[in-house]
Scaffold this motif. Structure first.
Motif, PDB file in Angstrom:
ATOM      1  N   LEU A 197      18.333  36.640 -34.296  1.00 49.10           N
ATOM      2  CA  LEU A 197      18.393  36.880 -32.851  1.00 49.10           C
ATOM      3  C   LEU A 197      19.757  36.496 -32.285  1.00 49.10           C
ATOM      4  O   LEU A 197      20.302  37.189 -31.414  1.00 49.10           O
ATOM      5  N   LEU A 198      20.323  35.403 -32.792  1.00 52.90           N
ATOM      6  CA  LEU A 198      21.658  35.002 -32.342  1.00 52.90           C
ATOM      7  C   LEU A 198      22.681  36.062 -32.722  1.00 52.90           C
ATOM      8  O   LEU A 198      23.581  36.394 -31.933  1.00 52.90           O
ATOM      9  N   SER A 199      22.544  36.636 -33.905  1.00 56.10           N
ATOM     10  CA  SER A 199      23.487  37.682 -34.331  1.00 56.10           C
ATOM     11  C   SER A 199      23.355  38.917 -33.450  1.00 56.10           C
ATOM     12  O   SER A 199      24.355  39.579 -33.140  1.00 56.10           O
ATOM     13  N   GLU A 200      22.146  39.234 -33.015  1.00 59.28           N
ATOM     14  CA  GLU A 200      21.953  40.380 -32.122  1.00 59.28           C
ATOM     15  C   GLU A 200      22.537  40.105 -30.735  1.00 59.28           C
ATOM     16  O   GLU A 200      23.167  40.977 -30.132  1.00 59.28           O
ATOM     17  N   LEU A 201      22.340  38.892 -30.245  1.00 57.01           N
ATOM     18  CA  LEU A 201      22.879  38.541 -28.928  1.00 57.01           C
ATOM     19  C   LEU A 201      24.408  38.572 -28.943  1.00 57.01           C
ATOM     20  O   LEU A 201      25.039  39.219 -28.091  1.00 57.01           O
TER      21      LEU A 201
END
Length: 218
Positions: free
Chosen positions: A9-13
């Motif tokens: 999720l951090l990589s997507e954000l």
């Protein structure tokens, strides 16, 4: 929430934020340097997006899939390549990243940090262009060899900036982020929903083609 999901999720954000910062920031820079020549501004916007998108997919693809795009995430869920319970989390990360990227681009170029775009983008031709852009993007993603996907996606988006009437948003998160910058790459809120609907239709058509070609279980 496990560590692996948090990292994805951090990589997507972060990836979506950087993508929107690239798209909006290069649009602003292109306008600033082109002395009113929209073709040069679009060329600058295109080149930055192609190079930036390639790098972002290479960096974040191995972590979270480098979707940066709700219709890509929805497609992966429908194909059972991503758990459906993760769709909303991916969507929220992408939308938050898109808004953050727009804010960052505005700040870097000395503009009001929070803006609402007034750039109207509407009409049948533009909506058909957005259906086409998204259909093409999803088709490239679904048919690509995984080791070439970053270059193929980046190249396709670069081409679609020029051959589609909509300049190829092909991404509901990009539509969302661009609403917050009243600049070259912006889109007015009242134009956003038809764009998102067109993108969803383009994704459905790409999935239909994928299924018809007998590749859905590849």
């Amino acid at each position: 929430m496990n560590t692996n999901l948090r990292l994805r999720l951090l990589s997507e954000l972060v990836g979506t934020a950087l993508l929107l910062c690239i798209v909006i920031g290069s649009g602003i820079m292109g306008v600033n340097l082109s002395q009113g020549n929209d073709a040069i501004a679009l060329l600058a916007n295109t080149m930055a997006t192609v190079f930036g998108l390639y790098v972002l997919i290479e960096l974040f693809g191995p972590i979270g899939g480098a979707h940066f795009n709700p219709v890509v995430t929805a497609t992966m869920v429908l194909l059972k390549r991503l758990p459906k319970t993760e769709f909303l989390l991916y969507l929220l990360a992408q939308l938050a990243g898109a808004a953050l990227g727009a804010w960052l681009a505005n700040v870097m170029f000395g503009l009001e940090p929070i803006q609402t775009s007034t750039k109207i983008r509407e009409g049948l031709g533009i909506w058909v262009g957005e259906i086409t852009a998204t259909f093409g993007l999803l088709t490239v993603i679904l048919l690509s060899n995984s080791q070439r996907i970053s270059s193929l996606v980046a190249a396709y988006i670069g081409a679609a900036y020029w051959f589609t009437s909509s300049t190829s948003f092909a991404n509901p998160a990009a539509v969302f982020g661009r609403m917050f910058s009243d600049t070259f790459a912006g889109i007015a809120p009242e134009s956003s929903m038809p764009f998102v609907l067109a993108e969803c239709l383009g994704a459905v058509l790409a999935l239909a083609l994928f299924s018809l070609m007998g590749l859905a279980k590849r």
